[in-house]
Design a protein around this motif. Structure first.
Motif, PDB file in Angstrom:
ATOM      1  N   GLY A  42      -6.759  46.993  39.537  1.00 36.53           N
ATOM      2  CA  GLY A  42      -5.543  47.429  38.867  1.00 36.53           C
ATOM      3  C   GLY A  42      -5.855  48.592  37.949  1.00 36.53           C
ATOM      4  N   PRO A  43      -4.833  49.160  37.311  1.00 38.86           N
ATOM      5  CA  PRO A  43      -4.994  50.372  36.501  1.00 38.86           C
ATOM      6  C   PRO A  43      -5.500  50.126  35.078  1.00 38.86           C
ATOM      7  N   GLY A  44      -6.705  49.604  34.958  1.00 34.73           N
ATOM      8  CA  GLY A  44      -7.259  49.376  33.634  1.00 34.73           C
ATOM      9  C   GLY A  44      -8.638  48.772  33.690  1.00 34.73           C
ATOM     10  N   THR A  45      -9.355  48.896  32.577  1.00 31.43           N
ATOM     11  CA  THR A  45     -10.723  48.390  32.515  1.00 31.43           C
ATOM     12  C   THR A  45     -10.803  46.863  32.447  1.00 31.43           C
ATOM     13  N   SER A  46      -9.684  46.202  32.203  1.00 28.18           N
ATOM     14  CA  SER A  46      -9.695  44.734  32.170  1.00 28.18           C
ATOM     15  C   SER A  46      -9.560  44.129  33.573  1.00 28.18           C
ATOM     16  N   TYR A  47      -9.236  44.956  34.565  1.00 27.87           N
ATOM     17  CA  TYR A  47      -9.128  44.464  35.942  1.00 27.87           C
ATOM     18  C   TYR A  47     -10.520  44.333  36.556  1.00 27.87           C
ATOM     19  N   PRO A  48     -10.700  43.368  37.462  1.00 28.48           N
ATOM     20  CA  PRO A  48     -12.020  43.184  38.088  1.00 28.48           C
ATOM     21  C   PRO A  48     -12.446  44.406  38.914  1.00 28.48           C
ATOM     22  N   ILE A  49     -13.765  44.620  38.946  1.00 32.37           N
ATOM     23  CA  ILE A  49     -14.337  45.658  39.806  1.00 32.37           C
ATOM     24  C   ILE A  49     -14.364  45.120  41.232  1.00 32.37           C
ATOM     25  N   GLY A  75     -12.359  64.447  30.518  1.00 32.85           N
ATOM     26  CA  GLY A  75     -11.481  64.253  29.370  1.00 32.85           C
ATOM     27  C   GLY A  75     -11.064  62.814  29.157  1.00 32.85           C
ATOM     28  N   ARG A  76     -10.070  62.649  28.298  1.00 33.43           N
ATOM     29  CA  ARG A  76      -9.525  61.322  27.972  1.00 33.43           C
ATOM     30  C   ARG A  76      -8.183  61.197  28.677  1.00 33.43           C
ATOM     31  N   SER A  77      -7.995  60.089  29.397  1.00 29.50           N
ATOM     32  CA  SER A  77      -6.780  59.930  30.187  1.00 29.50           C
ATOM     33  C   SER A  77      -6.394  58.460  30.311  1.00 29.50           C
ATOM     34  N   ASN A  78      -5.095  58.235  30.415  1.00 29.70           N
ATOM     35  CA  ASN A  78      -4.613  56.884  30.732  1.00 29.70           C
ATOM     36  C   ASN A  78      -4.042  56.860  32.159  1.00 29.70           C
ATOM     37  N   ILE A  79      -4.285  57.922  32.918  1.00 28.85           N
ATOM     38  CA  ILE A  79      -3.826  57.989  34.310  1.00 28.85           C
ATOM     39  C   ILE A  79      -4.857  57.306  35.207  1.00 28.85           C
ATOM     40  N   TRP A  80      -4.367  56.437  36.079  1.00 31.29           N
ATOM     41  CA  TRP A  80      -5.207  55.752  37.055  1.00 31.29           C
ATOM     42  C   TRP A  80      -4.755  56.142  38.451  1.00 31.29           C
ATOM     43  N   ASP A  81      -5.736  56.461  39.291  1.00 33.02           N
ATOM     44  CA  ASP A  81      -5.477  56.920  40.650  1.00 33.02           C
ATOM     45  C   ASP A  81      -5.585  55.769  41.637  1.00 33.02           C
ATOM     46  N   ASN A  82      -4.546  55.587  42.428  1.00 34.14           N
ATOM     47  CA  ASN A  82      -4.575  54.578  43.491  1.00 34.14           C
ATOM     48  C   ASN A  82      -5.233  55.220  44.706  1.00 34.14           C
ATOM     49  N   ILE A  83      -6.414  54.694  45.090  1.00 36.06           N
ATOM     50  CA  ILE A  83      -7.179  55.294  46.183  1.00 36.06           C
ATOM     51  C   ILE A  83      -7.116  54.474  47.471  1.00 36.06           C
ATOM     52  N   ALA A  84      -6.564  53.285  47.392  1.00 33.81           N
ATOM     53  CA  ALA A  84      -6.366  52.400  48.544  1.00 33.81           C
ATOM     54  C   ALA A  84      -5.535  51.222  48.042  1.00 33.81           C
ATOM     55  N   SER A  85      -5.095  50.400  48.942  1.00 37.19           N
ATOM     56  CA  SER A  85      -4.290  49.251  48.545  1.00 37.19           C
ATOM     57  C   SER A  85      -5.068  48.362  47.582  1.00 37.19           C
ATOM     58  N   GLY A  86      -4.548  48.222  46.355  1.00 36.93           N
ATOM     59  CA  GLY A  86      -5.199  47.375  45.362  1.00 36.93           C
ATOM     60  C   GLY A  86      -6.481  47.954  44.795  1.00 36.93           C
TER      61      GLY A  86
END
Length: 108
Positions: A42-49, A75-86
């Motif tokens: 998911g879009p955050g560091t709390s989501y599992p790798i 840089g600093r960003s809160n944008i997360w890139d979806n690179i595949a499903s999930g």
């Protein structure tokens, strides 16, 4: 991407061509040099790798969404890139040439 006609079964040729065309239209971007990048569920560091991209990888970005703020080589960003499903990576590690959104927002 090439499609081997010998592998086509039961009228799948049209579907394979459509899939190849759709994949070809999604741009690929390099991740920061010397970085093994965590891919999260998911879009955050709390989501599992879910996996780790090796150094020198390039990623297709299908959509982008806001998430956890991350500081990286770009840089600093809160944008997360979806690179595949999930599968999501922080945009702070992807060389897109922009500090903002470059792809459509992900739908919920």
């Amino acid at each position: 991407m090439s499609v081997d006609r010998a592998e086509m079964v039961g009228g799948g040729e049209e579907e394979a061509v459509t899939t190849a065309a759709a994949t070809a239209s999604v741009p690929y971007y390099p991740i920061a040099p010397g970085v093994r990048l965590n891919v999260r569920s998911g879009p955050g560091t709390s989501y599992p790798i879910v996996r780790v991209l090796p150094e020198g990888s390039r990623v297709a970005i299908y959509c982008q969404t806001p998430g956890t703020w991350v500081t990286g080589p770009y840089g600093r960003s809160n944008i997360w890139d979806n690179i595949a499903s999930g599968e999501y990576v922080s945009d702070a590690y992807v060389k897109t040439g922009s500090d903002g959104y470059i792809r459509p927002r992900c739908s919920s």
